[in-house]
Structure formats: structure tokens, C-alpha cells
Design an enzyme around this catalytic site. Sequence first.
Site, PDB file in Angstrom:
ATOM      1  N   HIS A 180       0.997  -1.201   0.046  1.00 54.41           N
ATOM      2  CA  HIS A 180       0.046   0.076   0.070  1.00 54.41           C
ATOM      3  C   HIS A 180       1.005   1.176  -0.125  1.00 54.41           C
ATOM      4  O   HIS A 180       2.123   1.361   0.506  1.00 54.41           O
ATOM      5  CB  HIS A 180      -0.821  -0.154   1.180  1.00 54.41           C
ATOM      6  CG  HIS A 180      -2.166   1.052   1.201  1.00 54.41           C
ATOM      7  ND1 HIS A 180      -1.694   2.304   1.446  1.00 54.41           N
ATOM      8  CD2 HIS A 180      -3.162   0.803   0.990  1.00 54.41           C
ATOM      9  CE1 HIS A 180      -2.806   3.103   1.290  1.00 54.41           C
ATOM     10  NE2 HIS A 180      -3.780   2.154   0.955  1.00 54.41           N
ATOM     11  N   GLU A 215      -4.173   2.464  -7.182  1.00 49.90           N
ATOM     12  CA  GLU A 215      -4.431   3.376  -6.234  1.00 49.90           C
ATOM     13  C   GLU A 215      -3.425   4.748  -6.446  1.00 49.90           C
ATOM     14  O   GLU A 215      -2.506   4.902  -6.192  1.00 49.90           O
ATOM     15  CB  GLU A 215      -3.988   2.934  -4.699  1.00 49.90           C
ATOM     16  CG  GLU A 215      -4.815   1.803  -4.339  1.00 49.90           C
ATOM     17  CD  GLU A 215      -5.334   1.893  -2.993  1.00 49.90           C
ATOM     18  OE1 GLU A 215      -6.480   1.862  -2.663  1.00 49.90           O
ATOM     19  OE2 GLU A 215      -4.246   1.971  -2.100  1.00 49.90           O
TER      20      GLU A 215
HETATM   21  P1  PGA Z   1      -9.602   6.017   0.688  1.00 52.96           P
HETATM   22  O1  PGA Z   1      -8.486   4.975   0.843  1.00 52.96           O
HETATM   23  O2  PGA Z   1     -10.867   5.228   0.327  1.00 52.96           O
HETATM   24  O3  PGA Z   1      -9.958   6.599   1.951  1.00 52.96           O
HETATM   25  O4  PGA Z   1      -9.166   7.076  -0.403  1.00 52.96           O
HETATM   26  C1  PGA Z   1      -8.023   3.867   0.131  1.00 52.96           C
HETATM   27  C2  PGA Z   1      -6.958   3.269   0.378  1.00 52.96           C
HETATM   28  O5  PGA Z   1      -6.010   3.998   0.921  1.00 52.96           O
HETATM   29  O6  PGA Z   1      -6.826   2.207   0.132  1.00 52.96           O
END
Ligand code: PGA
Length: 229
Positions: free
Chosen positions: A99, A156
Site C-alpha cells: 500500500h 491506487e
Molecule cells: P480512501 O483510501 O478510500 O480513503 O481513499 C483508499 C486506500 O487507501 O486504500
Amino acid sequence: MDRKLIIANWKSHKSEAEALQWLEHYRQQLGAKRHHARVVLSPAFSLLPLVSSFLEDHPLPETVVGVQDISPFPAGAYTGAVSSLNLKGFAVEYALVGHSERRRYFHETHQDVANKVDQALLAGITPVVCLDRDYIEAQANALDGAALAQCVVAYEPLEAIGSGQFEPVAEVISVRDQIRQVFGEVPIIYGGSVSAANVAEYLEVLDGVLVGSASLDAVKFAELLLAGA
Ligand code: PGA
């Protein structure tokens, strides 16, 4: 993948009491309503026993447990690390790896992420490799070819995480296609300010979503799930 993957990432939020309250509210909220997704609840490690035994006692349709990280090492002398052996018995099916918060605050490298993928796979846990557009290839190159094909990839974009600035679907589609060229036909999901208002658009073109902020409230998360699936 026929069922869409909807992963709740609670990050470092929630005490044990709050997690239990969430599970109870979520269960009430869903009631007898049906959905067509596969839901993955990813709490902090310390909450795993609670979440996994709650699901054992009160099974929710297509809902399983995930973790937010896994040790890059096997069981052994690695103080503070949670190995795949430590996870045994909690019915963990997915592990987020790499992540952006792990890469940023814990300085994880592509090789660390690759080692985590290997450890997860050895334990029969599906790794969800999180990445942003500038290191799709670098991350794939660090992975073993056989491992690559067994991953779920979560795209992401950094600026979309926790900001409310979700990425337009057209851009996500172009990155999805780049990921496919490198990773092959793996499931690809999107994360970054996903909410009940936008989830359906992402699920139309992808295999799932990774949800942070909107997963913290049980009612909001149930709404998102029902809006998407
Ligand atoms: P968010 O986070 O939905 O708050 O944007 C997503 C993530 O970090 O996996």
C-alpha cells in the site's frame, strides 16, 4: 472473476469495541439484502481474532477476512513482524501488500513487496498488490513470473487516496490497460476515494474496489456495497 471484490481497509482505525459495533451495525444494515460482491474486511492485526470469530458465529454472505500487510519473511526471529504462520487459524484469504502508506511511511521497496507476495502465496493467501502508475513495471519486474499471475492488482493513485478526489473512470481505464499489458489477465481493482456515489462506475470496468474512508462507517459501507453490487 465473476463476483466483484470489495475490500474494506480500516487502516489503523478502531478499538476492539468499535470494531464489534461496526460488525453488528453492518449485519443489521444488510439484513436479508443480497449482493453480488465478495467482501473482504481488512482490520488491524490485533482485531483479527474478533473479526474472524464474529464471521464464524454470524456468517455474512460472501464475506471474508483480509490483512493490510504480511511479513516479507517466514516465521522466525523477526521482532514485530506478523508472518503467515501467525495468521493461521484466522481464515485470512487476502493480504494487501505495498500500500502507498507502507511504501511512504515504512519505506517498503518493490523487492520487499515481492517477498510479501511470495510469503502470502506460500500460505494460500491471495496478495493484493497496490501500486500507482509510475511503478507498474518496476513492481512487476521485482515479482516472480509465476507469482505475478496469482496476484490481484489494486491501482491506487496517490492523489486520490483519502482526498475525496477520485480519479475519473476514463483515466482508470487507461491505467487498467497498462497494468494488463504488464501483469496479464489478473483481476484489477481501483482504490482512492471510492464511495456509494461512484462505486458502480468503477465496477463496470474493473474487478473490484479498495475502500478506505468509506469503509470506516458500517452504514456507509453497506450503502456502498449495495450501490455497487
Ligand atoms: P480512501 O483510501 O478510500 O480513503 O481513499 C483508499 C486506500 O487507501 O486504500
